[in-house]
Write an enzyme that holds these catalytic residues in place. Sequence first.
Site, mmCIF file in Angstrom:
data_model
loop_
_atom_site.group_PDB
_atom_site.id
_atom_site.type_symbol
_atom_site.label_atom_id
_atom_site.label_comp_id
_atom_site.label_asym_id
_atom_site.label_seq_id
_atom_site.Cartn_x
_atom_site.Cartn_y
_atom_site.Cartn_z
ATOM 1 N N ASP A 163 0.838 -1.204 0.000
ATOM 2 C CA ASP A 163 0.000 0.000 0.000
ATOM 3 C C ASP A 163 0.877 1.260 0.000
ATOM 4 O O ASP A 163 0.362 2.390 -0.021
ATOM 5 C CB ASP A 163 -1.021 -0.003 1.138
ATOM 6 C CG ASP A 163 -0.398 -0.089 2.516
ATOM 7 O OD1 ASP A 163 0.842 -0.143 2.622
ATOM 8 O OD2 ASP A 163 -1.167 -0.101 3.504
ATOM 9 N N SER A 164 2.209 1.075 -0.057
ATOM 10 C CA SER A 164 3.113 2.182 -0.371
ATOM 11 C C SER A 164 2.724 2.785 -1.720
ATOM 12 O O SER A 164 3.113 3.917 -2.046
ATOM 13 C CB SER A 164 4.570 1.700 -0.422
ATOM 14 O OG SER A 164 4.682 0.546 -1.234
ATOM 15 N N ASP A 167 -1.028 -6.302 -0.198
ATOM 16 C CA ASP A 167 -1.305 -5.623 1.073
ATOM 17 C C ASP A 167 -2.810 -5.467 1.287
ATOM 18 O O ASP A 167 -3.555 -5.137 0.363
ATOM 19 C CB ASP A 167 -0.680 -4.219 1.038
ATOM 20 C CG ASP A 167 0.424 -4.057 2.067
ATOM 21 O OD1 ASP A 167 0.469 -4.843 3.037
ATOM 22 O OD2 ASP A 167 1.241 -3.139 1.893
ATOM 23 N N LYS A 195 -0.945 -9.426 3.204
ATOM 24 C CA LYS A 195 -0.161 -8.849 4.311
ATOM 25 C C LYS A 195 -1.026 -7.873 5.095
ATOM 26 O O LYS A 195 -1.791 -7.100 4.491
ATOM 27 C CB LYS A 195 1.078 -8.123 3.765
ATOM 28 C CG LYS A 195 1.928 -7.470 4.866
ATOM 29 C CD LYS A 195 3.308 -7.082 4.387
ATOM 30 C CE LYS A 195 3.382 -5.754 3.708
ATOM 31 N NZ LYS A 195 2.921 -4.609 4.517
ATOM 32 N N GLU A 243 -1.082 -5.360 8.948
ATOM 33 C CA GLU A 243 -0.240 -4.732 9.968
ATOM 34 C C GLU A 243 -0.791 -4.942 11.376
ATOM 35 O O GLU A 243 -2.005 -4.824 11.582
ATOM 36 C CB GLU A 243 -0.127 -3.226 9.676
ATOM 37 C CG GLU A 243 0.545 -2.936 8.348
ATOM 38 C CD GLU A 243 0.687 -1.452 8.050
ATOM 39 O OE1 GLU A 243 0.408 -0.604 8.940
ATOM 40 O OE2 GLU A 243 1.090 -1.127 6.918
ATOM 41 N N GLU A 278 9.663 -3.768 10.095
ATOM 42 C CA GLU A 278 10.085 -2.505 9.485
ATOM 43 C C GLU A 278 10.664 -1.554 10.547
ATOM 44 O O GLU A 278 10.026 -1.316 11.594
ATOM 45 C CB GLU A 278 8.888 -1.848 8.774
ATOM 46 C CG GLU A 278 9.236 -0.521 8.126
ATOM 47 C CD GLU A 278 8.195 -0.017 7.136
ATOM 48 O OE1 GLU A 278 7.229 -0.739 6.838
ATOM 49 O OE2 GLU A 278 8.360 1.125 6.663
HETATM 50 O O1 KIV Z 1 3.528 -1.069 1.507
HETATM 51 C C1 KIV Z 1 4.707 -1.435 1.421
HETATM 52 O O2 KIV Z 1 5.412 -1.174 0.448
HETATM 53 C C2 KIV Z 1 5.262 -2.200 2.522
HETATM 54 C C3 KIV Z 1 6.741 -2.479 2.511
HETATM 55 C C4 KIV Z 1 7.480 -1.260 2.865
HETATM 56 C C5 KIV Z 1 7.084 -3.622 3.370
HETATM 57 O O3 KIV Z 1 4.569 -2.565 3.410
#
Ligand code: KIV
Length: 273
Positions: free
Chosen positions: A52-53, A91, A120, A122, A189
């Site tokens: 989600d970056s 994500d 993924k 958090e 992280e």
């Molecule tokens: O969203 C993302 O790119 C991430 C990475 C930095 C691990 O969670």
Amino acid sequence: MSTPEVRPAPVSVPQLGRMKAEGRRISMLTCYDATFAFAMDRAGVDTVLVGDSLGMVVQGHDSTLPVTVDHIVYHSAAVARGLSRALLVADMPFLSYATPGRALDAARRLMAEGGAAMVKLEGAGPMLVVIAALAARDVPVCAHLGLTPQSVMKLGGFRVQGREAAAAQRLREDARAVQQAGAALLVLECVPRTLAAQITTELEIPVIGIGAGAGCDGQVLVMHDLLGLRGRHRTPRFVKDFLVGADGVEAAFAAYVAAVREGRFPAEEHGFD
Ligand code: KIV
């Protein structure tokens, strides 16, 4: 007569566990489209994350919070079309997994429509029941602890986590708890390198670090950072520009894979005490 191309077997979730057991380091990169995914796959990247970056490096926001399940599904499906070997992780966006029911709906979309092999999310604590619910339905889960960007408003910024003794202890307990709940992979992280190495040793599941030192089972970087692309945001110190000295983008990805496999990245200056 041309010889048929021999394609390497796709990376599987159990294979990541075997890589840890055999001491083979895992490379992960974020990716958001098919062409870069194709180049990463050819370069031998083991796992590709539609992070989600995306909200920051592609959409231009100041945080990951505006990203939706629709956005990740769209980019994940594009990335999936570029991959034949790497394992695709997607994500779960902010609050898309606030309850087990919502998490199952989001995971179904990321896997069925987006082609992801793993999702993924958090956090630990209230997320443990969510991880357990997903794992019980055979959804492979990657947990994400340490600096969790979806909590940026609560954390007050993007900061190293686990520096004080109590916070370090909590992080170790959270790491054990996400494994116990059924996570098959953990991203750590921005955590001090000694703490990350300790957690990596304590867990059976592979630990992928970003700003967490060289003692993890693998590494992840945001693709734009690896390519030295500067946006509006400050470049974190754990980043290395692999395009410098490389003969193009695919060679930069291959240089990253080799540096991770051989334990040359991250170097001392990319970690935190
Ligand atoms: O969203 C993302 O790119 C991430 C990475 C930095 C691990 O969670």
